[in-house]
Design a protein around this motif. Sequence first.
Motif, short mmCIF file in Angstrom:
data_model
loop_
_atom_site.label_atom_id
_atom_site.label_comp_id
_atom_site.label_asym_id
_atom_site.label_seq_id
_atom_site.Cartn_x
_atom_site.Cartn_y
_atom_site.Cartn_z
N ALA A 277 0.83 -1.21 0.00
CA ALA A 277 0.00 0.00 0.00
C ALA A 277 0.87 1.25 0.00
O ALA A 277 0.62 2.21 -0.76
CB ALA A 277 -0.93 -0.01 1.21
N LYS A 278 1.90 1.26 0.85
CA LYS A 278 2.75 2.45 0.94
C LYS A 278 3.58 2.66 -0.31
O LYS A 278 3.77 3.80 -0.75
CB LYS A 278 3.64 2.35 2.19
N MET A 279 4.07 1.57 -0.92
CA MET A 279 4.83 1.73 -2.16
C MET A 279 3.95 2.26 -3.28
O MET A 279 4.39 3.06 -4.11
CB MET A 279 5.47 0.40 -2.57
N ASN A 280 2.70 1.84 -3.31
CA ASN A 280 1.77 2.35 -4.32
C ASN A 280 1.57 3.85 -4.15
O ASN A 280 1.57 4.61 -5.13
CB ASN A 280 0.44 1.61 -4.22
N MET A 281 1.42 4.30 -2.90
CA MET A 281 1.27 5.74 -2.63
C MET A 281 2.53 6.51 -3.02
O MET A 281 2.46 7.58 -3.63
CB MET A 281 0.96 5.96 -1.15
N LEU A 282 3.68 5.96 -2.64
CA LEU A 282 4.95 6.64 -2.93
C LEU A 282 5.22 6.69 -4.43
O LEU A 282 5.65 7.73 -4.95
CB LEU A 282 6.09 5.93 -2.21
N ASP A 283 4.97 5.59 -5.14
CA ASP A 283 5.18 5.60 -6.59
C ASP A 283 4.31 6.66 -7.26
O ASP A 283 4.74 7.33 -8.20
CB ASP A 283 4.85 4.22 -7.18
N PHE A 299 -0.82 12.19 3.50
CA PHE A 299 -1.50 12.10 4.78
C PHE A 299 -1.37 10.72 5.44
O PHE A 299 -1.07 10.63 6.64
CB PHE A 299 -2.98 12.48 4.62
N PRO A 300 -1.57 9.60 4.71
CA PRO A 300 -1.46 8.29 5.37
C PRO A 300 -0.04 7.94 5.82
O PRO A 300 0.15 7.00 6.59
CB PRO A 300 -1.94 7.29 4.30
N LEU A 301 0.95 8.67 5.32
CA LEU A 301 2.34 8.46 5.74
C LEU A 301 2.75 9.58 6.69
O LEU A 301 3.75 10.27 6.48
CB LEU A 301 3.26 8.38 4.53
N ASP A 302 1.94 9.76 7.74
CA ASP A 302 2.21 10.76 8.78
C ASP A 302 2.33 12.17 8.21
O ASP A 302 3.04 13.02 8.77
CB ASP A 302 3.48 10.41 9.56
N ASN A 303 1.67 12.42 7.09
CA ASN A 303 1.66 13.73 6.46
C ASN A 303 3.06 14.21 6.09
O ASN A 303 3.35 15.41 6.09
CB ASN A 303 0.97 14.77 7.36
N ARG A 304 3.92 13.25 5.74
CA ARG A 304 5.30 13.59 5.39
C ARG A 304 5.45 13.88 3.90
O ARG A 304 4.70 13.38 3.07
CB ARG A 304 6.24 12.44 5.74
N SER A 305 6.46 14.70 3.56
CA SER A 305 6.91 14.88 2.19
C SER A 305 8.17 14.03 1.99
O SER A 305 8.96 13.86 2.93
CB SER A 305 7.24 16.34 1.90
N PHE A 306 8.37 13.52 0.78
CA PHE A 306 9.54 12.70 0.48
C PHE A 306 10.36 13.36 -0.63
O PHE A 306 9.81 13.93 -1.57
CB PHE A 306 9.12 11.29 0.04
N TYR A 307 11.67 13.27 -0.49
CA TYR A 307 12.58 13.87 -1.46
C TYR A 307 12.84 12.91 -2.60
O TYR A 307 13.03 11.71 -2.41
CB TYR A 307 13.90 14.22 -0.76
N LYS A 308 12.83 13.44 -3.83
CA LYS A 308 13.14 12.63 -5.01
C LYS A 308 14.56 12.99 -5.47
O LYS A 308 14.80 14.09 -5.99
CB LYS A 308 12.14 12.91 -6.13
N PRO A 309 15.51 12.10 -5.26
CA PRO A 309 16.91 12.42 -5.54
C PRO A 309 17.17 12.67 -7.03
O PRO A 309 16.42 12.24 -7.90
CB PRO A 309 17.66 11.18 -5.06
N ASN A 310 18.27 13.35 -7.30
CA ASN A 310 18.69 13.60 -8.68
C ASN A 310 19.40 12.40 -9.30
O ASN A 310 19.59 12.33 -10.51
CB ASN A 310 19.64 14.81 -8.72
N ILE A 311 19.82 11.45 -8.46
CA ILE A 311 20.58 10.30 -8.97
C ILE A 311 19.67 9.35 -9.76
O ILE A 311 18.46 9.30 -9.55
CB ILE A 311 21.25 9.53 -7.82
#
Length: 312
Positions: A277-283, A299-311
Amino acid sequence: MKKIIEHQVGEPVDLFLLIKQSTKGITQQGSPFMTLILQDKSGDIEAKLWDTGTEQEQLYAAATIVKVGGEVHEYRGKNQLRIKSIRPAKEEEGVTISDLVPSASKSKEALYEELMQYFFEMKNPHIQRITRHLLKKHQSAFLVYPAATRNHHDYVSGLLDHVVSMLKLGKAIADLYPSLNKDLLYAGVILHDIGKVIELSGPIGTQYTIEGNLLGHITIMVNEISKAADELEIDGEEVMLLQHMVLSHHGKEEWGSPKRPMLMEAEMLHYIDNIDAKMNMLDRVMSKTENGEFTERIFPLDNRSFYKPNID
């Protein structure tokens, strides 16, 4: 033409969209408003309609195609659509629901064929018969229903897509840890969310049914397992074990689980469900985020933002 999730903050929007969800609310000042979740094949976005009445509630119900003009803006770390104009689509404009509904990347037939291969690895006849029986009973709905109304696998055939992905993960874990009972783990994966075909209204304009609101998919499925066992005249321990797999797959009481996992396989089912479920949200959020930037808040991931690296 740009899809809805491809629009950046500040960009104008002029699109046909499907109302995925429509809910009523009241402001602190007592004025009625509506929250709309609007979608096309790329994903969905939230929007508000202010000072609404009965006419708007009827015009902008779930599963309605609308022509929307407006602008994307950011609100509390997430993109929203500020509506400037909205109207129901006209029949002569030729836009259909199938043009706007996201679906699994693989066909339902291909996904179902993948799922069926896992039965060849099952050895316990009681577990296999109960699982096959319930899968066949709910097959037509299972092939097309979403796994949720929002957040993860919330598209046509999303439930089937979710289960097949979980089976692949379950097989990898069971191969690494042979002490796990594959029959129980695979059956738990297949059965854990089938109750959603009764809990939810369908793949279009998905809402909770009366049974969904009053019982929930976990209770529904525990009852279904009991009925299947009676119909198949099976009364072994396997029935109780399968019921426990379903009862405990949310992991904790505060997450909606009537019981915490008390089987190795139940513990693994909870983790597998959570990972997929979480990988589907992140993808999903990563797909609309540029390299070197942060995603919108999830929101379901503690309302966090995730960084998308340049690599790469």
